[in-house]
Design an enzyme around this catalytic site. Structure first.
Site, PDB file in Angstrom:
ATOM      1  N   GLU A 102       0.833  -1.204   0.000  1.00  0.00           N
ATOM      2  CA  GLU A 102       0.000   0.000   0.000  1.00  0.00           C
ATOM      3  C   GLU A 102       0.867   1.253   0.000  1.00  0.00           C
ATOM      4  O   GLU A 102       0.550   2.244  -0.666  1.00  0.00           O
ATOM      5  CB  GLU A 102      -0.919   0.003   1.225  1.00  0.00           C
ATOM      6  CG  GLU A 102      -1.956  -1.104   1.255  1.00  0.00           C
ATOM      7  CD  GLU A 102      -2.844  -1.001   2.470  1.00  0.00           C
ATOM      8  OE1 GLU A 102      -3.979  -0.487   2.310  1.00  0.00           O
ATOM      9  OE2 GLU A 102      -2.428  -1.401   3.565  1.00  0.00           O
TER      10      GLU A 102
ATOM     11  N   LYS B 295     -11.894   4.482   1.777  1.00  0.00           N
ATOM     12  CA  LYS B 295     -10.772   3.723   1.207  1.00  0.00           C
ATOM     13  C   LYS B 295     -11.357   2.598   0.354  1.00  0.00           C
ATOM     14  O   LYS B 295     -11.378   1.428   0.750  1.00  0.00           O
ATOM     15  CB  LYS B 295      -9.882   3.175   2.325  1.00  0.00           C
ATOM     16  CG  LYS B 295      -8.567   2.596   1.846  1.00  0.00           C
ATOM     17  CD  LYS B 295      -7.695   2.162   3.028  1.00  0.00           C
ATOM     18  CE  LYS B 295      -6.361   1.614   2.568  1.00  0.00           C
ATOM     19  NZ  LYS B 295      -5.505   1.182   3.698  1.00  0.00           N
TER      20      LYS B 295
END
Length: 374
Positions: free
Chosen positions: A269, A349
């Site tokens: 990420e 998200k």
């Protein structure tokens, strides 16, 4: 800042301060009208005592005491607040004409109260509270009382929002006298429990309407109120612009702010990054928006374009593990950078690393500018 006067009407047989003087509905109504004549902006009606040792009454008994009083005073044109911890009483009182539900427990005593108030459209006053009168002093343990009370009040705002109450309708009450001992109270607050004693003890809880008598209550809109129990003329009673003399909070909402960031727990990420989406609701004094509407000048209000740019900068800034942390950073930046009383930030998200199908992941935080809550 102007000050609103709240008059207290105890429809109880065992109030600490007036000894049940206004249990009779006709006497209670007459007392309320007298308080209004002498300058009370709001009349707070309660039917249950919270003095030490008081036995809780049923909602049916509470309603029998307060509803005739609420109806009569509202019909006379008074702005009425119902002081209750019971959802059913709150709903019945609003139906009878109350405009504010004043729950000293902040919605904790009755888990149905916040949703019930949301359905009525009334404003709600949420107090800081850690338990009923029989054990609340056992809960009066603090390491940093101002920080802890402020944090717990913010939690109550979040609970109200989750129940469907617009944060602009919420009033916060630090709950002086509830789960707080004498040394927890600010200087200048009357401590009647210490009367006639050389050692200052914890304040005695009265009827919830009395509990914060003559103590300041801060509305999220910045308005203050003083509560009075006995007829005494209010010599200085400026009214604030807004509904029923109170400044409202107006909302500026920015939704769908998109920016690339590298936030997340996993290494991939951080390395690859992804798009994050933020919704921001800013609550500011209605007088600010009114002034900007008159001047038609962006410098007289919150420039939402600047806010959006700042949010995008934070998303693209230093990476963090959790979107909770990202939401907190954004909320703090908005409160510090613009004249808003409260902000609600939702971070989305949608590409979170979840191994099952899903639509989105969000974290929402509500943060309030609380200055000197106690």
């Amino acid at each position: 800042m102007g000050c609103l006067v709240m008059g207290i009407v105890n429809a109880t047989p065992d109030s600490f301060s007036d000894g049940g003087r206004y249990l009779d509905p006709d006497l209670a109504v007459a007392h309320g009208l007298r308080l209004r004549e002498l300058g009370a902006d709001i009349l707070d009606i309660g039917g249950e005592s919270t003095r030490p040792g008081a036995v809780r009454v049923t909602p049916e008994i509470e309603q029998e005491r307060v509803l005739p009083v609420v109806h009569a005073l509202a019909a006379a044109g008074a702005v009425v607040s119902i002081d209750t911890m019971n959802a059913s009483t709150a709903v019945a009182a609003v139906a009878a004409g109350a405009r504010i539900v004043n729950d000293v427990s902040g919605g904790l005593a009755d888990p149905d109260l916040l949703a019930a108030v949301a359905a009525t459209g009334a404003d709600v006053a949420l107090g800081h509270w850690r338990g009923h009168s029989d054990d609340m002093y056992a809960q009066a343990q603090y390491d940093d009382i101002e920080r802890e009370v402020a944090a717990e009040l913010v939690g109550r705002v979040e609970a109200a929002a989750a129940a469907g109450i617009n944060p602009a309708r919420v009033i916060l009450d630090p709950g002086l006298g509830f789960a707080k001992r004498g040394d927890h109270e600010p200087q200048g607050v009357p401590r009647r429990s210490a009367r006639g004693r050389g050692i200052r003890g914890p304040p005695r809880p009265r009827h919830r309407g009395h509990q914060r008598a003559r103590r300041r209550r801060r509305s999220l809109g910045g308005a203050r109120a003083r509560r009075r129990r006995h007829p005494r003329r209010a010599h200085h009673r400026p009214r604030l612009a807004g509904r029923e003399g109170m400044n409202p909070l107006d909302e500026i909402a920015i939704t769908g702010i998109r920016a690339f960031g590298r936030h997340g727990v996993f290494a991939h990420e951080r390395a690859e990054g992804q798009e994050f989406v933020v919704d921001a609701a800013l609550y500011l004094d209605g007088a600010v928006v009114q002034r900007a509407a008159v001047t038609d000048d962006v410098t007289d209000t919150v420039h939402y374009g600047e806010v959006a740019v700042r949010i995008a900068e934070i998303i693209g800034g230093d990476p963090v593990n959790l979107i909770e942390t990202l939401a907190e950073r954004i909320a703090t930046a908005v409160l510090e950078g613009w004249p808003v009383h409260m902000v609600r930030i939702t971070v989305h998200k949608p590409q979170a690393p979840i191994p099952v199908p899903f639509d989105d992941v969000t974290v929402s935080v509500t943060r309030v500018r609380i200055e000197g809550a106690l």
